[in-house]
Write a protein that holds these residues in place. Structure first.
Motif, mmCIF file in Angstrom:
data_model
loop_
_atom_site.group_PDB
_atom_site.id
_atom_site.type_symbol
_atom_site.label_atom_id
_atom_site.label_comp_id
_atom_site.label_asym_id
_atom_site.label_seq_id
_atom_site.Cartn_x
_atom_site.Cartn_y
_atom_site.Cartn_z
ATOM 1 N N SER A 276 52.215 34.952 56.311
ATOM 2 C CA SER A 276 50.887 34.394 56.590
ATOM 3 C C SER A 276 50.482 34.504 58.053
ATOM 4 O O SER A 276 49.300 34.357 58.380
ATOM 5 C CB SER A 276 50.829 32.928 56.149
ATOM 6 N N THR A 277 51.433 34.757 58.932
ATOM 7 C CA THR A 277 51.100 34.934 60.345
ATOM 8 C C THR A 277 50.835 36.399 60.691
ATOM 9 O O THR A 277 50.512 36.718 61.832
ATOM 10 C CB THR A 277 52.223 34.398 61.247
ATOM 11 N N GLY A 278 50.990 37.286 59.700
ATOM 12 C CA GLY A 278 50.758 38.705 59.925
ATOM 13 C C GLY A 278 52.001 39.487 60.285
ATOM 14 O O GLY A 278 51.928 40.713 60.462
ATOM 15 N N ASP A 279 53.156 38.828 60.402
ATOM 16 C CA ASP A 279 54.385 39.523 60.766
ATOM 17 C C ASP A 279 54.868 40.428 59.643
ATOM 18 O O ASP A 279 54.768 40.086 58.457
ATOM 19 C CB ASP A 279 55.488 38.521 61.118
ATOM 20 N N HIS A 280 55.418 41.563 60.022
ATOM 21 C CA HIS A 280 55.920 42.545 59.066
ATOM 22 C C HIS A 280 57.171 42.021 58.369
ATOM 23 O O HIS A 280 58.066 41.459 58.991
ATOM 24 C CB HIS A 280 56.249 43.851 59.783
ATOM 25 N N VAL A 281 57.229 42.212 57.041
ATOM 26 C CA VAL A 281 58.390 41.804 56.254
ATOM 27 C C VAL A 281 59.069 43.000 55.611
ATOM 28 O O VAL A 281 60.292 43.139 55.674
ATOM 29 C CB VAL A 281 57.987 40.787 55.152
ATOM 30 N N ALA A 282 58.285 43.889 55.011
ATOM 31 C CA ALA A 282 58.878 45.039 54.318
ATOM 32 C C ALA A 282 57.837 46.133 54.118
ATOM 33 O O ALA A 282 56.626 45.907 54.233
ATOM 34 C CB ALA A 282 59.455 44.609 52.971
ATOM 35 N N LYS A 283 58.347 47.321 53.792
ATOM 36 C CA LYS A 283 57.513 48.476 53.485
ATOM 37 C C LYS A 283 57.996 49.063 52.166
ATOM 38 O O LYS A 283 59.187 49.303 51.987
ATOM 39 C CB LYS A 283 57.628 49.511 54.611
ATOM 40 N N VAL A 284 57.066 49.276 51.219
ATOM 41 C CA VAL A 284 57.422 49.801 49.896
ATOM 42 C C VAL A 284 56.504 50.973 49.576
ATOM 43 O O VAL A 284 55.273 50.808 49.520
ATOM 44 C CB VAL A 284 57.300 48.720 48.808
ATOM 45 N N ASP A 285 57.081 52.156 49.373
ATOM 46 C CA ASP A 285 56.299 53.332 48.998
ATOM 47 C C ASP A 285 56.096 53.362 47.488
ATOM 48 O O ASP A 285 56.945 52.896 46.717
ATOM 49 C CB ASP A 285 57.020 54.616 49.438
ATOM 50 N N ILE A 286 54.959 53.924 47.055
ATOM 51 C CA ILE A 286 54.677 54.084 45.636
ATOM 52 C C ILE A 286 54.799 55.570 45.301
ATOM 53 O O ILE A 286 54.033 56.395 45.795
ATOM 54 C CB ILE A 286 53.279 53.562 45.268
ATOM 55 N N ARG A 287 55.784 55.895 44.479
ATOM 56 C CA ARG A 287 56.066 57.284 44.155
ATOM 57 C C ARG A 287 55.034 57.849 43.172
ATOM 58 O O ARG A 287 54.374 57.118 42.434
ATOM 59 C CB ARG A 287 57.470 57.421 43.554
ATOM 60 N N ASP A 288 54.924 59.169 43.193
ATOM 61 C CA ASP A 288 54.116 59.911 42.213
ATOM 62 C C ASP A 288 52.660 59.466 42.178
ATOM 63 O O ASP A 288 52.032 59.415 41.112
ATOM 64 C CB ASP A 288 54.724 59.768 40.804
ATOM 65 N N THR A 289 52.119 59.154 43.313
ATOM 66 C CA THR A 289 50.699 58.813 43.391
ATOM 67 C C THR A 289 50.165 59.217 44.756
ATOM 68 O O THR A 289 50.932 59.497 45.680
ATOM 69 C CB THR A 289 50.482 57.307 43.148
ATOM 70 N N SER A 290 48.860 59.282 44.877
ATOM 71 C CA SER A 290 48.244 59.670 46.146
ATOM 72 C C SER A 290 47.212 58.640 46.548
ATOM 73 O O SER A 290 46.683 57.911 45.708
ATOM 74 C CB SER A 290 47.588 61.056 46.028
ATOM 75 N N ASN A 291 46.929 58.595 47.824
ATOM 76 C CA ASN A 291 45.926 57.688 48.368
ATOM 77 C C ASN A 291 44.724 58.520 48.796
ATOM 78 O O ASN A 291 44.653 59.005 49.917
ATOM 79 C CB ASN A 291 46.511 56.915 49.553
ATOM 80 N N VAL A 292 43.772 58.687 47.868
ATOM 81 C CA VAL A 292 42.547 59.406 48.214
ATOM 82 C C VAL A 292 41.689 58.517 49.102
ATOM 83 O O VAL A 292 41.257 58.917 50.177
ATOM 84 C CB VAL A 292 41.780 59.830 46.939
ATOM 85 N N ASP A 293 41.459 57.305 48.651
ATOM 86 C CA ASP A 293 40.725 56.323 49.463
ATOM 87 C C ASP A 293 40.935 54.930 48.855
ATOM 88 O O ASP A 293 40.051 54.391 48.192
ATOM 89 C CB ASP A 293 39.237 56.675 49.527
ATOM 90 N N TRP A 294 42.119 54.357 49.096
ATOM 91 C CA TRP A 294 42.411 53.017 48.583
ATOM 92 C C TRP A 294 41.522 52.008 49.300
ATOM 93 O O TRP A 294 41.448 51.988 50.529
ATOM 94 C CB TRP A 294 43.871 52.661 48.821
ATOM 95 N N GLU A 295 40.872 51.133 48.537
ATOM 96 C CA GLU A 295 39.908 50.218 49.139
ATOM 97 C C GLU A 295 40.137 48.739 48.848
ATOM 98 O O GLU A 295 39.592 47.886 49.533
ATOM 99 C CB GLU A 295 38.476 50.596 48.719
ATOM 100 N N ASP A 296 40.910 48.399 47.836
ATOM 101 C CA ASP A 296 41.132 46.982 47.547
ATOM 102 C C ASP A 296 42.370 46.846 46.677
ATOM 103 O O ASP A 296 42.871 47.831 46.112
ATOM 104 C CB ASP A 296 39.912 46.360 46.847
ATOM 105 N N MET A 297 42.852 45.624 46.581
ATOM 106 C CA MET A 297 44.026 45.343 45.752
ATOM 107 C C MET A 297 43.843 43.983 45.101
ATOM 108 O O MET A 297 43.293 43.055 45.698
ATOM 109 C CB MET A 297 45.304 45.361 46.603
ATOM 110 N N THR A 298 44.300 43.874 43.863
ATOM 111 C CA THR A 298 44.218 42.633 43.125
ATOM 112 C C THR A 298 45.505 42.455 42.336
ATOM 113 O O THR A 298 46.400 43.301 42.404
ATOM 114 C CB THR A 298 42.979 42.644 42.193
ATOM 115 N N SER A 299 45.609 41.373 41.597
ATOM 116 C CA SER A 299 46.832 41.129 40.826
ATOM 117 C C SER A 299 46.496 40.422 39.525
ATOM 118 O O SER A 299 45.424 39.828 39.373
ATOM 119 C CB SER A 299 47.835 40.303 41.638
#
Length: 359
Positions: free
Chosen positions: A122-145
């Protein structure tokens, strides 16, 4: 007894149960009196009270139905408080943010250039990095759950305008990464659960859609466009939340949402274009972010999202920041978390919390 002054044009206050009983009794007596002179026989006396009771009950019911019902609690948004800042270079152009289902102090974020998710606190500090295989980022604009059987899924919206004119749009679903119970770390990469390819039915050329949210309970994904013409209102679309067997879909047009632009008539309309969207866990509130304000659309029980978005929203004041691009409800749904792109050569992006109370 209470005396309630009512001004012309105002609705009366609801009658409490003892007042309804009093009104009914007075009406019985009022209608019974004229009938009493007609006959003193037991039969006529019984009929008199039966008729009077029926009329009084009908009128008392009319009083009750016409009395305004108590209003459902409305959300109130407090002044924003700064929590920290994001310095991760991978989030220079942060465009999506979502709270973790499993961790009350963890958020997932992405930029618009790499197929990578970043976990931050919540303070903006980095915790982890996770790559998503077999996909491309043409223009990612939002995320939901959304959740299914206590399992959380993240939905990434590859729906921006930086694509060929006739290209399709994609919604990429992954199961939310969880910490390894032994090492408390995240996997370095994950595979998509499914990818939905879709089109906007009535749009020619590129469509810029930076605001996407999922309503898991109703099996619906909402998409709010960011029109190129500064004088055009945004359009609300939906697609069904698919299962793994559905690969393609056509979005359904729900409504033109002009309340966002009209609510900020004194500002440049470009400042009121949606850049992010999120739905609270209970499905009651949808929050829309723009560069100038945020807007809360409240959905009452038995009301569709189309009806909720056509109603007047609650304006939410934002703190001073450069180009707000991402907003979400926190893990508890008791606050909004909002952040921005770094813009203007700044070294970091601020993170703000806006508390919510229901009154």
């Amino acid at each position: 007894s209470r005396v309630v002054p009512v001004r012309l044009g105002e609705a009366p206050l609801p009658l409490c149960p003892w007042e309804l009983r009093w009104v009914r009794l007075r009406l019985v007596r009022m209608f019974a009196a004229p009938l009493q002179s007609l006959s003193k026989t037991p039969v006529m006396l019984t009929q008199r009270y039966v008729i009077g009771s029926i009329v009084a009950s009908v009128l008392a019911l009319a009083f009750a139905l016409n009395s305004p019902q108590p209003k459902a609690p409305a959300p109130r948004f407090a002044e924003a408080e700064r929590l920290g800042r994001i310095e991760n270079k991978g989030l220079d152009e942060l465009s999506g943010l979502e709270a973790s289902f499993y961790d009350d102090d963890l958020f997932w974020a992405h930029g618009d250039d790499k197929s990578t998710l970043y976990a931050i606190d919540s303070t903006g500090d980095h915790v982890a990095k996770v790559d998503i295989r077999d996909t491309s980022n043409v223009d990612w604009e939002d995320m939901t759950s959304f959740e299914v059987n206590e399992t959380s899924y993240l939905l990434i919206a590859d729906t921006g305008a930086n694509r060929p004119k006739k290209a399709d749009y994609h919604l990429i679903c992954i199961e939310e990464p969880q910490r390894n119970s032994a090492t408390s770390t995240f996997a370095k990469s994950v595979e998509p659960e499914w990818t939905l390819q879709f089109r906007f039915p009535d749009k020619k050329g590129r469509v810029d859609c930076e605001a996407v949210a999922a309503d898991g309970e109703n099996g619906l994904i909402l998409l709010l466009t960011k029109e190129e013409n500064k004088d055009d209102a945004s359009t609300l679309y939906s697609v069904p939340l698919p299962n793994t067997s559905v690969k393609k879909a056509t979005a359904s047009r729900l409504a033109t949402i002009d309340s966002i632009v009209l609510a900020t008539a004194n500002d440049s309309p470009r400042k009121s274009k949606p850049t992010s969207l999120d739905i609270r866990n209970d499905g009651r509130i949808a929050i829309v972010l723009t560069h100038r304000h945020a807007y809360a659309f409240v959905r009452k029980p038995d009301v569709t999202w189309r009806e909720a978005f056509l109603a007047r929203p609650i304006l939410v004041e934002l703190p001073e920041m450069e180009q707000p691009e991402a907003i979400c409800f926190d893990h508890s749904s008791q606050a909004l978390i909002v952040t921005s792109e770094r813009g203007g050569g700044k070294r970091h992006a601020p993170v703000f919390r806006i508390p919510i109370s229901m009154k």
